[in-house]
Write an enzyme that holds these catalytic residues in place. Structure first.
Site, mmCIF file in Angstrom:
data_model
loop_
_atom_site.group_PDB
_atom_site.id
_atom_site.type_symbol
_atom_site.label_atom_id
_atom_site.label_comp_id
_atom_site.label_asym_id
_atom_site.label_seq_id
_atom_site.Cartn_x
_atom_site.Cartn_y
_atom_site.Cartn_z
ATOM 1 N N ARG A 313 0.529 -1.115 0.120
ATOM 2 C CA ARG A 313 0.363 -0.088 -0.146
ATOM 3 C C ARG A 313 1.089 1.013 -0.422
ATOM 4 N NH1 ARG A 313 -5.116 -1.941 2.032
ATOM 5 N NH2 ARG A 313 -4.825 -4.073 1.197
ATOM 6 N N GLU A 315 -0.132 4.412 0.727
ATOM 7 C CA GLU A 315 -0.130 5.158 1.290
ATOM 8 C C GLU A 315 0.130 6.177 2.534
ATOM 9 O OE1 GLU A 315 -4.275 3.777 2.257
ATOM 10 O OE2 GLU A 315 -3.013 2.220 3.377
ATOM 11 N N ARG A 321 -0.970 2.316 13.159
ATOM 12 C CA ARG A 321 -1.464 0.916 12.166
ATOM 13 C C ARG A 321 -1.154 0.856 10.938
ATOM 14 N NH1 ARG A 321 -8.010 1.817 12.747
ATOM 15 N NH2 ARG A 321 -8.841 3.239 11.389
ATOM 16 N N HIS A 322 -0.523 1.561 10.609
ATOM 17 C CA HIS A 322 -0.560 1.565 8.833
ATOM 18 C C HIS A 322 1.405 1.216 8.395
ATOM 19 C CE1 HIS A 322 -4.450 3.770 8.720
ATOM 20 N NE2 HIS A 322 -4.135 3.543 8.035
ATOM 21 N N GLU A 464 -10.121 -1.443 13.701
ATOM 22 C CA GLU A 464 -10.138 -2.785 12.578
ATOM 23 C C GLU A 464 -9.071 -3.446 12.217
ATOM 24 O OE1 GLU A 464 -9.759 -3.276 8.398
ATOM 25 O OE2 GLU A 464 -9.630 -1.271 8.586
ATOM 26 N N SER A 467 -10.871 -6.770 6.635
ATOM 27 C CA SER A 467 -11.889 -6.041 5.633
ATOM 28 C C SER A 467 -13.406 -7.488 5.052
ATOM 29 C CB SER A 467 -12.008 -4.972 4.985
ATOM 30 O OG SER A 467 -11.708 -3.919 5.478
ATOM 31 N N ARG A 515 -1.368 -6.214 11.954
ATOM 32 C CA ARG A 515 -2.400 -5.926 12.818
ATOM 33 C C ARG A 515 -3.010 -6.809 14.337
ATOM 34 N NH1 ARG A 515 -6.526 -1.518 10.098
ATOM 35 N NH2 ARG A 515 -4.250 -0.966 9.381
#
Length: 541
Positions: A313, A315, A321-322, A464, A467, A515
């Site tokens: 990812r 981002e 948490r990323h 979270e 998903s 996570r």
């Protein structure tokens, strides 16, 4: 980990750590100098012993020549694991290999070496005795640098008093000591410092003593040393066990393990958080998930599939948490009637996982808890399920205003987790029937209200971790959804075409392994659960 989460600014904790880097480095340097001085002092005390003539016991200690370490021969020697040393071996001869965690001279004729192997430690004692241990051998022992690899042969003894400085409640009376590989004299970080808890540091401060605090950046810069601490050994053994339970449970449920490509022609999730690259003159991407290919595998009649592999990812999320690369645990399966069939798998899988960790990883959890204290996860035998609308209503009743057709931000997720814990007594629950506008293009809308979707997220301790959803399996509708989400359908034409040859209704989910570990152990940063983390500012070591 969903790709829809917005970029966020660095946390106060992370900013604080970066500002403290120079101070921490200075503290560590001072600590190293003190340790060097103490080591030199102890070695000098031993060196003061008169060593006249050759040592008749010289063959019982020293550095092993490289030539003997180049797979020269198979001697038939048997090494005993440190973890297996117990009073049942009293008076028996053993050979152990491990790291010299601590070395201490006691006067001129005695020394202690604490040897560590995979988180377990044993105290080894050298006492000068005629024809057994020489003064030169004690001198050699105290000259070893910490974290050197050593082989020790000796006799197991059981002391009258409990041993506080090692995990094993026996000692080894050393007869032979060899250095397999010598570490440098001064390490960038001290393992004892890296293993220290915040509780210990704060208690010392209150007592007027300042202990070294190794910050996160320093830990990651010298990760090969940092992961030697008992807590980190526990973290990554628990991570391995989670992966193992995930695999074994799904195999028992009729799933097939697959491996999908990580080089793909177009974005697999939509959005801009994608690493783009040149693939022999053709534009390509690193896969944001195995989503497209695991669905194609369902169309290929595998019925139920799972994958454990890297996810990328791009981002710019500077949060706790990323990560830009993490390990994905992905599942896809045919469904007969309802997407609740997928949630049923999630329910049983994670209850099995949590039970397994609590039953088989008590030592690892204890080691983590010692450095990073946490409360055991609260979960129900049958996992709680709430609709998104019910979650929004709970938040509104508590005074939190949220968009009923938007996604939940981090603060709202945490607040809802708190409310669920208070009302239902669980920190693990499923929130389903999300607004369609916040889900990926391949998500199936609800039959009774196109504003919502047959999708779900799963939460641990208010954050979270999963998903999931029923997927669109009708090619015309899938094309329409992809275009609505701004995806060039030409880049995913083979994916869409796979549904033109007959596709069963299906759904699935994705889990971020790091996570799950972070939240099960209530750790405050995902970098603690990634062996060598990759975030927007780190691509080494």
């Amino acid at each position: 980990m969903s790709s829809e989460e917005p970029s966020q600014n660095p946390t106060d904790e992370e900013n604080s750590e970066k500002k403290l880097s120079k101070k921490e480095a200075a503290k560590i340097e001072r600590q190293r100098k003190r340790q060097e001085a103490a080591a030199l002092s102890a070695a000098a005390a031993v060196s003061a012993v008169a060593l006249d003539g050759e040592d008749p016991l010289a063959a019982n200690y020293g550095e092993i020549p490289l030539n003997d370490l180049q797979s020269k021969e198979i001697s038939g020697k048997k090494w005993t694991d440190v973890k297996d040393l117990n009073d049942g071996l009293k008076d028996q001869a053993v050979l152990v290999r491990g790291r010299a965690q601590a070395i201490r001279a006691v006067g001129k004729k005695m020394a202690f070496v604490v040897v560590r192997k995979r988180g377990f430690t044993v105290q080894c004692v050298l006492t000068v005795a005629q024809d057994v241990v020489s003064s030169q051998m004690v001198k050699f022992a105290t000259s070893l640098s910490r974290e050197s690899i050593v082989d020790i042969e000796g006799i197991v003894s059981v002391p009258a008093q409990p041993i506080t400085g090692a995990s094993q409640q026996v000692e080894i009376q050393v007869r032979k000591l060899y250095c397999v590989n010598m570490a440098i004299p001064t390490l960038p970080i001290n393992i004892d410092d890296a293993a220290r808890s915040e509780v210990e540091i704060e208690k010392a401060l209150q007592a007027g003593e300042q202990l070294v605090r190794v910050n996160q950046d320093t830990r990651l810069n010298y990760r090969v040393l940092d992961i030697r601490t008992p807590a980190n050994q526990g973290i990554f053994r628990i991570q391995c066990q989670i992966e193992n339970i995930f695999r074994q449970f799904l195999l028992s449920e009729g799933f097939v393990g697959i491996h999908t490509p990580k080089l793909i022609a177009g974005s697999s999730e939509g959005g801009s958080a994608v690493f783009r690259l040149d693939y022999k003159g053709t534009p390509a991407c690193l896969a944001q998930s195995p989503q497209l290919h695991k669905q194609m595998s369902i169309c290929g009649d595998f019925g139920r599939v799972f994958e454990i592999g890297p996810v990328f990812r791009a981002e710019d999320s500077f949060t706790h948490r990323h990560l830009c690369e993490f390990t994905g645990l992905d599942v896809e399966m045919e469904i007969n009637e309802h997407y609740s069939e997928v949630m049923d798998i999630v329910d049983r899988l994670f209850v099995t996982m949590f039970d397994g960790l609590n039953e088989t990883c008590s030592k690892e959890l204890e080691a983590i808890n010692k450095q990073y204290p946490f409360e055991p996860l609260k979960y129900l035998r049958q996992t709680l399920r709430l609709t998104f609308e019910e979650g929004v209503q709970m938040l509104k009743e508590s005074g939190v205003d949220v968009d009923p057709l938007g996604d939940l931000n981090t603060e709202s997720e945490r607040k809802l987790g708190q409310l669920v814990l208070e009302k239902y007594g669980t920190e693990f629950y499923i929130l389903h029937r999300y607004p369609l506008g916040v889900r990926p293009f391949y998500t199936m809308p609800c039959y009774d209200d196109m504003k919502y979707s047959n999708s779900f997220d799963v939460f641990i301790r208010g954050e979270e971790i999963i998903s999931g959803a029923q997927r669109v399996h009708v090619p015309e509708f899938l094309t329409e959804r992809a275009q609505a989400c701004g995806i060039d359908v030409n880049t995913i034409s083979t994916y869409i075409d796979s549904f033109r040859y007959g596709a069963p209704p299906h759904g699935g989910f994705g889990v971020g392994l790091e996570r799950v570990v972070m939240l099960f152990c209530a750790l405050n940063n995902i970098r603690k659960t990634s062996l060598f983390p990759r975030d927007p500012q780190r691509i080494t070591p």
